[in-house]
Design a protein around this motif. Structure first.
Motif, mmCIF file in Angstrom:
data_model
loop_
_atom_site.group_PDB
_atom_site.id
_atom_site.type_symbol
_atom_site.label_atom_id
_atom_site.label_comp_id
_atom_site.label_asym_id
_atom_site.label_seq_id
_atom_site.Cartn_x
_atom_site.Cartn_y
_atom_site.Cartn_z
ATOM 1 N N ARG A 99 0.838 -1.209 0.000
ATOM 2 C CA ARG A 99 0.000 0.000 0.000
ATOM 3 C C ARG A 99 0.868 1.253 0.000
ATOM 4 N N ILE A 100 1.975 1.241 0.711
ATOM 5 C CA ILE A 100 2.890 2.384 0.712
ATOM 6 C C ILE A 100 3.536 2.536 -0.667
ATOM 7 N N ALA A 101 3.897 1.391 -1.295
ATOM 8 C CA ALA A 101 4.469 1.436 -2.639
ATOM 9 C C ALA A 101 3.473 2.027 -3.631
ATOM 10 N N GLN A 102 2.202 1.680 -3.459
ATOM 11 C CA GLN A 102 1.158 2.241 -4.325
ATOM 12 C C GLN A 102 1.120 3.760 -4.206
ATOM 13 N N ALA A 103 1.205 4.268 -2.977
ATOM 14 C CA ALA A 103 1.208 5.713 -2.760
ATOM 15 C C ALA A 103 2.430 6.357 -3.408
ATOM 16 N N ALA A 104 3.575 5.671 -3.353
ATOM 17 C CA ALA A 104 4.787 6.211 -3.971
ATOM 18 C C ALA A 104 4.652 6.274 -5.482
ATOM 19 N N ARG A 105 4.022 5.249 -6.057
ATOM 20 C CA ARG A 105 3.842 5.238 -7.514
ATOM 21 C C ARG A 105 2.929 6.368 -7.981
ATOM 22 N N GLU A 106 2.056 6.824 -7.090
ATOM 23 C CA GLU A 106 1.173 7.933 -7.447
ATOM 24 C C GLU A 106 1.925 9.252 -7.513
ATOM 25 N N GLY A 107 3.163 9.260 -7.032
ATOM 26 C CA GLY A 107 4.018 10.437 -7.151
ATOM 27 C C GLY A 107 3.629 11.532 -6.179
#
Length: 320
Positions: free
Chosen positions: A268-276
């Motif tokens: 979930r944190i990686a997903q937030a990072a991918r959102e930039g």
């Protein structure tokens, strides 16, 4: 054996076999859980049946259950097929960490003879990433001077970690994830006892790798993801949500859900990072911390309640 998806890869290997231009070593590379091992076994059986006859009909790797080669293959007694993989250690269900060189050396007497039932034999290694360094070097010698009639099928989840000399002697088949519909088909076959709602949830979280999602069956991962997402979106100023989740995931009975949380939360944190966004560096730092916690939690027998509270705290920081 059921093979779902990967039609292009099936067509490529079939064309190589039927054209008489079959390379002696194939590297099946792609994410773990997308079906490479299933593809490899189906391809091995089809190649052996095609060589020994009668040739299977159809335009895929299907071999009739009544075929004489299928009987031998499924019984584990085909003399021209070998599979190398990590074995259980110390008479337990736990698998060894690697494939030792002894397993590669055990192939050498086989290579000193001709195939028994046709002009072809198949050696499948799942996964070649698991070979010890000495075993990889021993395999390389066989790839450099392939025994007559022998086809090597090497499954790899991380081809970049292999010896370059091994990669260079193989023809590459690159696999991508399945679409959600095919993932659901795989899961329905693997988990016939699960209802349609659970299959749909698992197909979604599989992200193209249903083999990875199977272990989440029956763990209410959808509910777990909702709790994770809520903390990530809203934060947790009082700590109550974190404390509730930590209590739910502590104790021996909750171990499987706890381990699922350790995998889902960093994702979930990686997903937030991918959102930039302007705070990308902060999100990447949070993901690094989360991965460190997840990687060490089970291995170091860290207290589950404390670990969940700490991990959920990182999720809460996504809300600022």
């Amino acid at each position: 054996m059921s093979l779902i998806g990967h039609a292009d890869e099936v067509a490529t290997l079939r064309e190589a076999v039927l054209s008489g231009r079959l390379h002696h070593a194939w590297l099946l590379a792609g994410p773990e859980g997308v079906g490479k091992a299933t593809f490899a076994r189906a391809a091995a059986l089809w190649m052996l049946a095609t060589a020994a006859g009668p040739a299977p009909t159809g335009d895929d790797f299907a071999v009739e259950d009544g075929h004489r080669i299928a009987h031998l293959f499924h019984a584990g007694s085909h003399p021209d097929f070998r599979m190398l993989r990590r074995l259980p250690k110390d008479k337990s269900e736990e698998l060894a960490r690697s494939i030792p060189i002894d397993q590669v050396r055990a192939l050498q007497p086989l290579f000193a003879t001709s195939p028994s039932l046709s002009l072809r034999r198949v050696v499948l290694i799942d996964a070649v990433d698991d070979l010890e360094r000495a075993g990889a070097n021993a395999l390389l010698k066989n790839l450099e001077e392939p025994p007559a009639g022998t086809i090597f099928i090497l499954v790899s989840h991380s081809p970049g970690r292999l010896l370059p000399t091994i990669r260079s002697r193989c023809r590459l088949l690159r696999f991508s994830g399945l679409d959600e519909a095919d993932s659901a088909r795989v899961l329905r076959i693997a988990l016939p006892e699960q209802d349609a709602g659970e299959i749909a949830t698992l197909a979604t979280i599989a992200a193209g790798a249903p083999g990875q999602a199977i272990r989440f069956a029956g763990l209410d991962v959808a509910g777990l993801d909702r709790a994770i997402d809520r903390i990530a979106r809203e934060g947790d100023a009082t700590g109550l949500q974190r404390l509730t989740l930590a209590k739910q995931l502590s104790g021996k009975a909750a171990q499987a859900r706890y381990e699922a949380f350790l995998e889902r939360a960093p994702g979930r944190i990686a997903q937030a990072a991918r959102e930039g966004g302007a705070d990308l560096d902060r999100k990447v730092a949070l993901w690094t911390q989360a991965r460190g916690i997840a990687d060490g939690a089970v291995r170091l027998s860290m207290d589950s309640q404390t670990t969940v509270f700490e991990m959920a705290g990182l999720l809460a920081k996504l809300a600022g």
